[in-house]
Design a protein around this motif. Sequence first.
Motif, short mmCIF file in Angstrom:
data_model
loop_
_atom_site.label_atom_id
_atom_site.label_comp_id
_atom_site.label_asym_id
_atom_site.label_seq_id
_atom_site.Cartn_x
_atom_site.Cartn_y
_atom_site.Cartn_z
N SER A 69 0.83 -1.21 0.00
CA SER A 69 0.00 0.00 0.00
C SER A 69 0.86 1.25 0.00
CB SER A 69 -0.93 0.01 1.21
OG SER A 69 -0.23 0.22 2.41
N ARG A 101 -1.25 2.70 -6.17
CA ARG A 101 -2.25 2.55 -7.24
C ARG A 101 -2.60 1.08 -7.43
NH1 ARG A 101 -1.43 5.51 -12.93
NH2 ARG A 101 -1.75 7.27 -11.53
N ARG A 120 -4.79 -0.08 -4.47
CA ARG A 120 -6.19 0.37 -4.52
C ARG A 120 -6.96 -0.34 -5.63
NH1 ARG A 120 -3.61 5.37 -2.95
NH2 ARG A 120 -4.19 5.80 -0.79
N ASP A 167 -10.32 -2.49 -5.01
CA ASP A 167 -11.56 -2.25 -5.76
C ASP A 167 -12.08 -3.55 -6.38
OD1 ASP A 167 -11.44 0.39 -5.10
OD2 ASP A 167 -10.66 1.07 -7.03
#
Length: 273
Positions: free
Chosen positions: A249, A254, A257, A261
């Motif tokens: 993280s 990017r 995340r 998602d």
Amino acid sequence: MKNNGAKTAWVTGGSSGIGLELTKRLLKDHFQVCIFAHAGIEQAIAELQKLSPMICGFDLDVQNEIIIQAQFSEAIKTFGAPDLVINSAGISIAKNFDEMTSQEFERQININLIGSRNVAHAALPYLKQATQSSKKPKLVFIASAAGLVGCYGYTGYCSSKFGVVGLAEVLRMELRNQNIDVAVVCPPEVETPLVSEERKNGSPVTAALKQLGGSMPVEKACKEIYDGIFSSDFMIIPSTQARVLAKISRILPRLYRNQIDKKLDKIMQKLAS
């Protein structure tokens, strides 16, 4: 009651969960320990006295610095200035943001973050006192992996624990020249009464996402935490899985995340089917 040859530790939130388990380890290592908690003190002391007589307890609300100062002033009469202060007091309310009242949000901030500030501020004069005896005392905050990465359903909890990590970061710098060490503990989910209670009404989305960091029995987590406290590490993250998650993280935000998602989408589709 005081043993002048032993080191002294103060543990807030010491009547249950991580605080209680760390206290057991401290007593086994011949520390004199004062525990502080808002509930369960008598039961905890009865249990801990089986390990060592060098234990005492005080009722405490970390939201009230005046009470903390009063209880710390009593504690120092028992065992003297602390070599180690661990703030393990905290709460968690697992609710989505739009379901959480302002009072619930504020309560987590007040106990987890403001409480950490209050404990540190009240303990600081006694930690400085310990340095006068050529000691290097240590202040330890129990934060969470939820203070390093966000988690669905944890707006209040994450906000407070991110704050605790920031508080510890700054105090590490400010207290360095005063010969006081600071560390922060960021565990993944640990099997404590707090977690058991949360699972009764918590979101299945939260439960699924938390498994990215893994879940640990309290004894195993506290063994790693305890070893970390007596190392030179500032940030202590028990479990390889949680350490890897935190590192990804930070280094590849990017990618991290995007993966979160995708995981969220799968969970939502499964719940909708």
